[in-house]
Design an enzyme around this catalytic site. Structure first.
Site, PDB file in Angstrom:
ATOM      1  N   CYS A  95      -7.145  -1.173  -8.512  1.00 60.60           N
ATOM      2  CA  CYS A  95      -6.356  -2.353  -8.881  1.00 60.60           C
ATOM      3  C   CYS A  95      -6.488  -2.623 -10.374  1.00 60.60           C
ATOM      4  O   CYS A  95      -7.603  -2.779 -10.873  1.00 60.60           O
ATOM      5  CB  CYS A  95      -6.821  -3.572  -8.104  1.00 60.60           C
ATOM      6  SG  CYS A  95      -5.987  -5.087  -8.606  1.00 60.60           S
ATOM      7  N   GLY A 129       6.618  -0.144  -1.269  1.00 62.49           N
ATOM      8  CA  GLY A 129       5.913  -1.290  -1.830  1.00 62.49           C
ATOM      9  C   GLY A 129       6.863  -2.328  -2.392  1.00 62.49           C
ATOM     10  O   GLY A 129       7.316  -3.239  -1.697  1.00 62.49           O
ATOM     11  N   GLY A 184       5.424   4.941  -4.917  1.00 65.11           N
ATOM     12  CA  GLY A 184       5.754   4.615  -6.301  1.00 65.11           C
ATOM     13  C   GLY A 184       7.267   4.575  -6.433  1.00 65.11           C
ATOM     14  O   GLY A 184       7.898   5.587  -6.697  1.00 65.11           O
TER      15      GLY A 184
END
Ligand code: SIN
Length: 305
Positions: free
Chosen positions: A133, A267, A245
């Site tokens: 992260c 995502g 991605g």
């Protein structure tokens, strides 16, 4: 089209997962009720990252839209391990798909506590270790260094027989070295890419837009980088790769499969369309058919020329 597959022993009816922290399954269930369970958008659900102590997350602003993507500076807000295990976790194991719990700590001991608590809960199918992260100062240290990553995995591997998936950072020159170290330490899979370090500037106030100063870039803007890293990493390791991605549709999901990913995760697109997982899954079947593949397995086995 048969798109069933498995991820290190977790049987999946399709290869489309969610990226951690990009879809709130419990809020979706409250909104859509049983209809959600009948057509859950993902073939496995990855939880928002949980830490030992509760976290408030970063100061606002936390999200910034960019051309073809967004920067998030969320900072892993979560209720902490104890509250998660007694609150959300029993509900998440009741989802109609396998549950992968994402965890992050700033020490080996912290990870040990998280793994032991989560692995003890009946119904958890796997654990993702977030060592990548960009919004928590300590989050990158392990995931940037192969030796640290291998040492962490060697400490955690004996704690559980559940699959351990290491989420890699793209913010290193050679992600394959970290992936190889994760594999050497006993990881069952790697997932990539997490977000790329980024910022946005407000010229009127002469300061960054994001409260924490910067964050992580995601969305279609990063897809070519993600594809390159998935290709390099999957050629280097023997364990499966979860590719993500900037996936927005079946065609982009197929690109990741052909680059070497065993399964993919959606995502940022979930923020735009909560049903994106369904569109990607259906679109992937159509994209495979258009290319003459008889099944997902045939595409997974094919190598790029
Ligand atoms: C965040 O909560 O800051 C995003 C999670 C991540 O980038 O791993």
């Amino acid at each position: 089209m048969d798109i069933s597959t498995d991820l290190c022993g977790i049987a999946l009816d399709g290869p489309v997962l969610n990226g951690s922290g990009t879809y709130d399954a419990l809020a979706a269930r409250r909104a859509f009720g049983e209809a959600l369970d009948r057509d859950f958008p993902f073939s496995a659900f990855v939880s928002k990252t949980i830490t030992g102590p509760p976290r408030d997350g970063n100061p606002p602003h936390r999200l910034w839209e960019t051309p073809s993507g967004m920067i998030n500076s969320i900072g892993l807000p979560n209720p902490g391990l104890e509250s998660f295990v007694s609150g959300d976790l029993p509900q998440l194991v009741g989802l109609p798909v396998p549950l992968i719990v994402s965890v992050m700590a700033d020490s080996v001991e912290g990870f040990v506590t998280l793994i032991e608590a989560v692995a003890a809960v009946e119904g958890v199918a796997g654990i993702e270790l977030n060592v990548s992260c960009p919004n928590v100062h300590s989050g990158l240290i392990v995931g940037e260094q192969p030796t640290e990553t291998e040492a962490l995995m060697k400490a955690l591997r004996p704690l559980t027989s559940l699959p351990l998936i290491v989420k890699l950072t793209p913010n290193v020159a050679n992600p394959e070295n970290v992936a190889l170290a994760a594999e050497a330490g006993g990881a069952d899979a790697v997932s990539l890419i997490n977000t790329l370090k980024a910022t946005a500037i407000d010229p009127d106030r002469n300061r960054p837009w994001l409260g924490a100063g910067g964050g992580g870039l995601s969305g279609p803007a990063i897809r070519p980088i993600a594809l390159a890293q998935v290709r390099i990493v999957s050629a280097a390791v023997t364990i499966p790769v979860v590719g993500m991605g900037g996936i927005t549709d079946g065609e982009s999901a197929l690109e990741f499969i052909l680059a070497g990913a065993r399964v993919v995760a959606v995502g940022t697109e979930n923020f735009r369309d909560p049903a994106a997982g369904i569109a990607v899954r259906n679109g992937l079947s159509a994209a495979l058919e258009r290319r003459g593949f008889a099944s997902l397995a045939e595409a997974q086995a094919s190598t790029l020329s």
